[in-house]
Write a protein that holds these residues in place. Structure first.
Motif, short mmCIF file in Angstrom:
data_model
loop_
_atom_site.label_atom_id
_atom_site.label_comp_id
_atom_site.label_asym_id
_atom_site.label_seq_id
_atom_site.Cartn_x
_atom_site.Cartn_y
_atom_site.Cartn_z
N UNK A 22 28.72 86.32 -1.81
CA UNK A 22 30.12 86.72 -1.92
C UNK A 22 30.96 86.05 -0.83
N UNK A 23 30.42 85.97 0.37
CA UNK A 23 31.12 85.29 1.46
C UNK A 23 31.24 83.80 1.20
N UNK A 24 30.18 83.20 0.65
CA UNK A 24 30.21 81.78 0.28
C UNK A 24 31.29 81.54 -0.77
N UNK A 25 31.33 82.41 -1.75
CA UNK A 25 32.35 82.32 -2.80
C UNK A 25 33.74 82.42 -2.18
N UNK A 26 33.94 83.41 -1.35
CA UNK A 26 35.25 83.64 -0.71
C UNK A 26 35.68 82.41 0.09
N UNK A 27 34.74 81.76 0.73
CA UNK A 27 35.04 80.63 1.61
C UNK A 27 35.29 79.32 0.85
N UNK A 28 34.73 79.19 -0.33
CA UNK A 28 34.76 77.89 -1.01
C UNK A 28 35.46 77.89 -2.36
N UNK A 29 35.71 79.05 -2.93
CA UNK A 29 36.23 79.09 -4.31
C UNK A 29 37.59 78.40 -4.46
N UNK A 30 38.43 78.48 -3.45
CA UNK A 30 39.74 77.82 -3.53
C UNK A 30 39.61 76.31 -3.69
N UNK A 31 38.75 75.71 -2.87
CA UNK A 31 38.55 74.27 -2.94
C UNK A 31 37.88 73.87 -4.25
N UNK A 32 36.89 74.64 -4.66
CA UNK A 32 36.18 74.30 -5.90
C UNK A 32 37.08 74.49 -7.12
N UNK A 33 37.91 75.52 -7.09
CA UNK A 33 38.85 75.73 -8.19
C UNK A 33 39.83 74.57 -8.27
N UNK A 34 40.30 74.08 -7.13
CA UNK A 34 41.24 72.96 -7.10
C UNK A 34 40.61 71.72 -7.75
N UNK A 50 34.48 77.10 -13.08
CA UNK A 50 34.18 77.64 -11.75
C UNK A 50 33.13 78.74 -11.85
N UNK A 51 33.28 79.61 -12.83
CA UNK A 51 32.30 80.69 -13.01
C UNK A 51 30.92 80.12 -13.31
N UNK A 52 30.85 79.16 -14.23
CA UNK A 52 29.56 78.55 -14.57
C UNK A 52 28.96 77.85 -13.35
N UNK A 53 29.80 77.20 -12.56
CA UNK A 53 29.32 76.51 -11.38
C UNK A 53 28.72 77.48 -10.37
N UNK A 54 29.36 78.61 -10.14
CA UNK A 54 28.82 79.57 -9.18
C UNK A 54 27.53 80.21 -9.68
N UNK A 55 27.41 80.39 -10.97
CA UNK A 55 26.14 80.89 -11.51
C UNK A 55 25.05 79.87 -11.22
N UNK A 56 25.37 78.59 -11.45
CA UNK A 56 24.39 77.53 -11.17
C UNK A 56 24.07 77.46 -9.67
N UNK A 75 28.17 71.57 -3.66
CA UNK A 75 28.84 72.52 -4.54
C UNK A 75 29.92 71.84 -5.38
N UNK A 76 30.65 70.92 -4.79
CA UNK A 76 31.69 70.18 -5.54
C UNK A 76 31.04 69.35 -6.64
N UNK A 77 29.88 68.77 -6.36
CA UNK A 77 29.21 67.97 -7.41
C UNK A 77 28.81 68.85 -8.59
N UNK A 78 28.40 70.07 -8.32
CA UNK A 78 28.07 71.00 -9.41
C UNK A 78 29.31 71.31 -10.24
N UNK A 79 30.43 71.55 -9.57
CA UNK A 79 31.68 71.80 -10.29
C UNK A 79 32.08 70.58 -11.11
N UNK A 80 31.96 69.42 -10.53
CA UNK A 80 32.33 68.18 -11.25
C UNK A 80 31.48 68.01 -12.51
N UNK A 81 30.17 68.20 -12.39
CA UNK A 81 29.30 68.06 -13.56
C UNK A 81 29.64 69.08 -14.63
N UNK A 82 29.93 70.31 -14.23
CA UNK A 82 30.31 71.35 -15.20
C UNK A 82 31.63 70.97 -15.87
N UNK A 83 32.59 70.45 -15.07
CA UNK A 83 33.88 70.05 -15.63
C UNK A 83 33.73 68.88 -16.59
N UNK A 84 32.89 67.92 -16.24
CA UNK A 84 32.65 66.80 -17.14
C UNK A 84 32.01 67.27 -18.44
#
Length: 178
Positions: A22-34, A50-56, A75-84
């Motif tokens: 939860x703390x990791x999410x709180x600290x990084x979700x803004x950047x990953x969402x962007x 973003x939700x799928x990325x955090x599950x992964x 973490x950004x690479x996971x978001x990028x792959x999910x977005x692609x």
């Protein structure tokens, strides 16, 4: 948040610590969402990615390798792959339209002999294509890749891919009309 803190939170998450996650999410979700929003352009898709990325991230936290980059980069690479993946899924192909008549190749030969006879004829005609034409058509029409994605997959120029597909479809059309 600094790299050491993120690393500690990810390590604790890997051990099943829900508060650390939860703390990791709180600290990084803004950047990953962007990142997700910039790639997708639509808020609802970005939130889904973003939700799928955090599950992964939760399930694969143990796979992070410190020597291969920062936690945030991983973490950004996971978001990028999910977005692609989402972009591929959402894509409506408007590029590289087929020439007149070619879009009907796979549809117009529905005869009274039934779908199996039609499939056998299509398989036979596909077998008569040059290997590179067959591969390009297979990637484009069976796997659903765009011409640009076929280019990336085969590492060949776009003009070559378009020519192979165009000539292959023309040959298929001739073969199927026999």
């Amino acid at each position: 948040m600094d790299q050491d803190t993120l690393l500690n939170l990810l390590s604790a998450s890997a051990d099943g610590d829900k508060q650390a996650f939860a703390d990791l999410y709180q600290s990084t979700s803004g950047q990953l969402f962007a990142v997700s929003l910039k790639m997708l352009g639509r808020r609802e898709l970005a939130e889904e990615v973003l939700q799928e990325a955090y599950v992964k991230i939760w399930h694969n936290a143990t796979e992070y390798q410190h020597g291969k980059g920062s936690v945030l980069t991983w973490m950004i690479s996971i978001v990028r792959y999910r977005a692609l993946d989402m972009l591929r899924y959402q894509k409506v192909r408007k590029e590289d339209p087929l020439e007149d008549g070619q879009e009907a190749i796979f549809e117009e030969h529905n005869n009274d002999d039934g779908p199996q006879v039609h499939k056998n004829k299509l398989d036979q005609c596909m077998g008569e294509l040059e290997p590179q034409q067959k591969q390009a058509i297979h990637l484009a029409y069976y796997n659903g890749l765009s011409h640009h994605e076929v280019v990336g997959h085969l590492d060949l120029p776009l003009g070559t891919i378009k020519s192979w597909i165009r000539r292959g479809l023309q040959q298929l059309q001739r073969c199927l009309s026999l």
